[in-house]
Scaffold this motif. Structure first.
Motif, PDB file in Angstrom:
ATOM      1  N   ASN A 182      11.959  -8.315   9.934  1.00  0.00           N
ATOM      2  CA  ASN A 182      11.246  -9.087  10.949  1.00  0.00           C
ATOM      3  C   ASN A 182       9.937  -8.455  11.381  1.00  0.00           C
ATOM      4  OD1 ASN A 182      12.301  -6.957  12.371  1.00  0.00           O
ATOM      5  ND2 ASN A 182      13.329  -8.190  13.934  1.00  0.00           N
ATOM      6  N   GLU A 183       9.641  -7.261  10.864  1.00  0.00           N
ATOM      7  CA  GLU A 183       8.372  -6.611  11.166  1.00  0.00           C
ATOM      8  C   GLU A 183       7.409  -6.652   9.980  1.00  0.00           C
ATOM      9  OE1 GLU A 183       8.680  -2.787  13.080  1.00  0.00           O
ATOM     10  OE2 GLU A 183      10.678  -3.264  13.859  1.00  0.00           O
ATOM     11  N   MET A 184       7.773  -7.421   8.942  1.00  0.00           N
ATOM     12  CA  MET A 184       6.982  -7.456   7.721  1.00  0.00           C
ATOM     13  C   MET A 184       6.685  -8.893   7.301  1.00  0.00           C
ATOM     14  SD  MET A 184       9.122  -4.490   5.662  1.00  0.00           S
ATOM     15  CE  MET A 184       7.824  -4.138   4.458  1.00  0.00           C
ATOM     16  N   PHE A 185       5.699  -9.047   6.409  1.00  0.00           N
ATOM     17  CA  PHE A 185       5.430 -10.354   5.810  1.00  0.00           C
ATOM     18  C   PHE A 185       4.891 -10.149   4.402  1.00  0.00           C
ATOM     19  CE2 PHE A 185       1.227  -9.202   7.176  1.00  0.00           C
ATOM     20  CZ  PHE A 185       0.337  -9.920   6.388  1.00  0.00           C
ATOM     21  N   ALA A 186       4.867 -11.218   3.613  1.00  0.00           N
ATOM     22  CA  ALA A 186       4.400 -11.144   2.219  1.00  0.00           C
ATOM     23  C   ALA A 186       3.533 -12.356   1.908  1.00  0.00           C
ATOM     24  CB  ALA A 186       5.586 -11.075   1.265  1.00  0.00           C
ATOM     25  N   TYR A 187       2.579 -12.176   1.004  1.00  0.00           N
ATOM     26  CA  TYR A 187       1.756 -13.299   0.575  1.00  0.00           C
ATOM     27  C   TYR A 187       1.334 -13.099  -0.883  1.00  0.00           C
ATOM     28  CZ  TYR A 187      -2.428 -10.351   1.243  1.00  0.00           C
ATOM     29  OH  TYR A 187      -3.378  -9.361   1.163  1.00  0.00           O
ATOM     30  N   PRO A 188       1.069 -14.197  -1.605  1.00  0.00           N
ATOM     31  CA  PRO A 188       0.697 -14.083  -3.025  1.00  0.00           C
ATOM     32  C   PRO A 188      -0.732 -13.588  -3.191  1.00  0.00           C
ATOM     33  CG  PRO A 188       0.660 -16.379  -2.342  1.00  0.00           C
ATOM     34  CD  PRO A 188       1.215 -15.606  -1.175  1.00  0.00           C
ATOM     35  N   VAL A 189      -0.938 -12.786  -4.243  1.00  0.00           N
ATOM     36  CA  VAL A 189      -2.268 -12.265  -4.558  1.00  0.00           C
ATOM     37  C   VAL A 189      -2.591 -12.559  -6.023  1.00  0.00           C
ATOM     38  CG1 VAL A 189      -2.234 -10.466  -2.797  1.00  0.00           C
ATOM     39  CG2 VAL A 189      -1.300  -9.988  -5.068  1.00  0.00           C
ATOM     40  N   SER A 190      -3.801 -12.233  -6.402  1.00  0.00           N
ATOM     41  CA  SER A 190      -4.292 -12.548  -7.739  1.00  0.00           C
ATOM     42  C   SER A 190      -3.540 -11.774  -8.827  1.00  0.00           C
ATOM     43  CB  SER A 190      -5.778 -12.216  -7.833  1.00  0.00           C
ATOM     44  OG  SER A 190      -6.229 -12.262  -9.175  1.00  0.00           O
ATOM     45  N   PRO A 191      -3.326 -12.408  -9.980  1.00  0.00           N
ATOM     46  CA  PRO A 191      -2.756 -11.684 -11.124  1.00  0.00           C
ATOM     47  C   PRO A 191      -3.620 -10.503 -11.558  1.00  0.00           C
ATOM     48  CG  PRO A 191      -2.671 -14.064 -11.492  1.00  0.00           C
ATOM     49  CD  PRO A 191      -3.511 -13.840 -10.260  1.00  0.00           C
ATOM     50  N   ALA A 192      -4.834 -10.390 -11.028  1.00  0.00           N
ATOM     51  CA  ALA A 192      -5.717  -9.271 -11.373  1.00  0.00           C
ATOM     52  C   ALA A 192      -5.082  -7.931 -11.051  1.00  0.00           C
ATOM     53  CB  ALA A 192      -7.047  -9.405 -10.641  1.00  0.00           C
ATOM     54  N   VAL A 193      -4.149  -7.888 -10.096  1.00  0.00           N
ATOM     55  CA  VAL A 193      -3.530  -6.605  -9.748  1.00  0.00           C
ATOM     56  C   VAL A 193      -2.665  -6.080 -10.890  1.00  0.00           C
ATOM     57  CG1 VAL A 193      -3.525  -7.179  -7.303  1.00  0.00           C
ATOM     58  CG2 VAL A 193      -1.466  -7.582  -8.646  1.00  0.00           C
ATOM     59  N   GLY A 194      -2.350  -6.923 -11.858  1.00  0.00           N
ATOM     60  CA  GLY A 194      -1.549  -6.487 -12.992  1.00  0.00           C
ATOM     61  C   GLY A 194      -2.276  -5.494 -13.886  1.00  0.00           C
ATOM     62  N   ASN A 195      -3.585  -5.434 -13.778  1.00  0.00           N
ATOM     63  CA  ASN A 195      -4.393  -4.507 -14.575  1.00  0.00           C
ATOM     64  C   ASN A 195      -4.820  -3.337 -13.700  1.00  0.00           C
ATOM     65  OD1 ASN A 195      -6.389  -3.171 -16.092  1.00  0.00           O
ATOM     66  ND2 ASN A 195      -7.079  -5.063 -17.054  1.00  0.00           N
ATOM     67  N   VAL A 196      -4.414  -2.120 -14.074  1.00  0.00           N
ATOM     68  CA  VAL A 196      -4.721  -0.951 -13.241  1.00  0.00           C
ATOM     69  C   VAL A 196      -6.218  -0.686 -13.135  1.00  0.00           C
ATOM     70  CG1 VAL A 196      -2.514   0.144 -13.718  1.00  0.00           C
ATOM     71  CG2 VAL A 196      -4.457   0.646 -15.194  1.00  0.00           C
ATOM     72  N   LYS A 197      -7.009  -1.270 -14.008  1.00  0.00           N
ATOM     73  CA  LYS A 197      -8.452  -1.076 -13.942  1.00  0.00           C
ATOM     74  C   LYS A 197      -9.060  -1.816 -12.750  1.00  0.00           C
ATOM     75  CE  LYS A 197      -9.048  -0.426 -18.943  1.00  0.00           C
ATOM     76  NZ  LYS A 197      -9.706  -0.944 -20.173  1.00  0.00           N
ATOM     77  N   ASN A 198      -8.345  -2.808 -12.235  1.00  0.00           N
ATOM     78  CA  ASN A 198      -8.847  -3.590 -11.105  1.00  0.00           C
ATOM     79  C   ASN A 198      -8.446  -2.915  -9.797  1.00  0.00           C
ATOM     80  OD1 ASN A 198      -9.889  -5.592 -12.817  1.00  0.00           O
ATOM     81  ND2 ASN A 198      -7.909  -6.635 -12.898  1.00  0.00           N
ATOM     82  N   ASP A 199      -9.424  -2.450  -9.046  1.00  0.00           N
ATOM     83  CA  ASP A 199      -9.183  -1.772  -7.777  1.00  0.00           C
ATOM     84  C   ASP A 199     -10.300  -2.165  -6.819  1.00  0.00           C
ATOM     85  OD1 ASP A 199      -8.256  -0.155  -5.771  1.00  0.00           O
ATOM     86  OD2 ASP A 199      -8.696   1.737  -6.766  1.00  0.00           O
ATOM     87  N   SER A 200     -10.293  -3.435  -6.428  1.00  0.00           N
ATOM     88  CA  SER A 200     -11.358  -3.980  -5.599  1.00  0.00           C
ATOM     89  C   SER A 200     -10.746  -4.930  -4.573  1.00  0.00           C
ATOM     90  CB  SER A 200     -12.361  -4.747  -6.466  1.00  0.00           C
ATOM     91  OG  SER A 200     -11.772  -5.949  -6.952  1.00  0.00           O
ATOM     92  N   PRO A 201     -11.515  -5.354  -3.560  1.00  0.00           N
ATOM     93  CA  PRO A 201     -10.984  -6.273  -2.552  1.00  0.00           C
ATOM     94  C   PRO A 201     -10.403  -7.554  -3.127  1.00  0.00           C
ATOM     95  CG  PRO A 201     -13.038  -5.305  -1.793  1.00  0.00           C
ATOM     96  CD  PRO A 201     -12.864  -4.862  -3.228  1.00  0.00           C
ATOM     97  N   GLU A 202     -10.811  -7.952  -4.327  1.00  0.00           N
ATOM     98  CA  GLU A 202     -10.244  -9.148  -4.954  1.00  0.00           C
ATOM     99  C   GLU A 202      -8.721  -9.048  -5.053  1.00  0.00           C
ATOM    100  OE1 GLU A 202     -10.141 -11.433  -9.303  1.00  0.00           O
ATOM    101  OE2 GLU A 202     -11.291  -9.593  -9.050  1.00  0.00           O
ATOM    102  N   CYS A 203      -8.200  -7.843  -5.225  1.00  0.00           N
ATOM    103  CA  CYS A 203      -6.757  -7.660  -5.416  1.00  0.00           C
ATOM    104  C   CYS A 203      -5.943  -8.093  -4.224  1.00  0.00           C
ATOM    105  CB  CYS A 203      -6.462  -6.199  -5.737  1.00  0.00           C
ATOM    106  SG  CYS A 203      -7.112  -5.609  -7.330  1.00  0.00           S
ATOM    107  N   ILE A 204      -6.506  -8.003  -3.018  1.00  0.00           N
ATOM    108  CA  ILE A 204      -5.719  -8.307  -1.814  1.00  0.00           C
ATOM    109  C   ILE A 204      -6.032  -9.674  -1.230  1.00  0.00           C
ATOM    110  CG2 ILE A 204      -5.465  -5.852  -1.285  1.00  0.00           C
ATOM    111  CD1 ILE A 204      -7.531  -6.234   0.957  1.00  0.00           C
TER     112      ILE A 204
END
Length: 239
Positions: free
Chosen positions: A212-234
């Motif tokens: 009850n203190e947490m939540f979840a939301y869908p993000v871009s499939p871009a997070v599947g690639n470790v090379k992607n580390d930018s605000p787009e991921c969240i």
């Protein structure tokens, strides 16, 4: 991560491990939350931290809190090969006292891995959908970890860590059956106290965090690639 390292790293989305997280809050928030007295690296936000990389870690040192970086993937001091680290990114809370890889670190070398979210992949009718899981306050929190130091045959010293996992709460359980051990703010001091070496005083901290203190939301499939580390991921995806 080097190309050589990437070649031997398994796909944690498939293997069912906690294998990606974010840390995007300000350094001021981290200093306040953890009471950090010493910072040993230049802090930058992380939108897709992955195994094999250097990650921010808080350690208790002579009564003070020090934040530096450790390599994610624990290499026990007695190991003959550093590649074992890619198999030890997580440590199950239920077996810490049994596993030779973690038993000594659990009693003597505990750390905290700061995060403000972690990723898990949810099975859907359209395939695996990455989800970012956060606190409702959207701030930083403390994942319980272990660390060790390993000396290579050629004289390199590698400091590494693992994130402790436990059974999922109801929220995370709709996505995955495991989650990181998240410490209450009031328990961080106890966890980092290196004078405490009795498992009986620590085991009670290794519980699923209240859903009850947490939540979840869908993000871009871009997070599947470790090379992607930018605000787009969240960024929220598909909404």
């Amino acid at each position: 991560m080097t190309n050589a390292a990437a070649a031997i790293v398994p796909d944690w989305r498939i293997s069912g491990m906690c294998g990606r997280f974010t840390l995007t809050v300000s350094i001021e928030e981290l200093i306040d939350l953890f009471g950090i007295e010493q910072l040993t690296f230049e802090y930058h936000p992380r939108y897709n931290a992955a195994p094999g990389q250097m990650i921010a870690t808080v350690i208790g040192h002579q009564g003070n809190k020090r934040m530096g970086q450790l390599r994610w993937g624990l290499i026990p001091s007695w190991s003959k090969d550093e590649k074992i680290g890619y198999q030890l990114i997580n440590a199950k809370a239920e077996t810490l006292e049994e596993k030779p890889s973690f038993r000594e670190s659990y009693l003597r070398r505990r750390c905290v891995i700061p995060a403000d979210g972690f990723y898990e992949w949810k099975n859907t009718e359209n395939g695996k959908q990455p989800m970012r899981i956060m606190m409702k306050h959207k701030g930083a929190f403390a994942m319980a970890g272990l660390y060790d130091a390993w000396m290579s045959p050629d004289g390199r010293k590698i400091h590494s860590c693992a994130i402790i996992t436990t059974s999922a709460n109801a929220l995370v359980g709709e996505i995955h059956d495991r989650m990181p051990v998240i410490l209450r703010a009031g328990d961080i001091e106890l966890w980092l106290n290196r004078e405490i070496r009795e498992a009986s005083r620590l085991n009670g901290l290794l519980q699923p965090y209240p859903e009850n203190e947490m939540f979840a939301y869908p993000v871009s499939p871009a997070v599947g690639n470790v090379k992607n580390d930018s605000p787009e991921c969240i960024m929220p995806f598909g909404t």
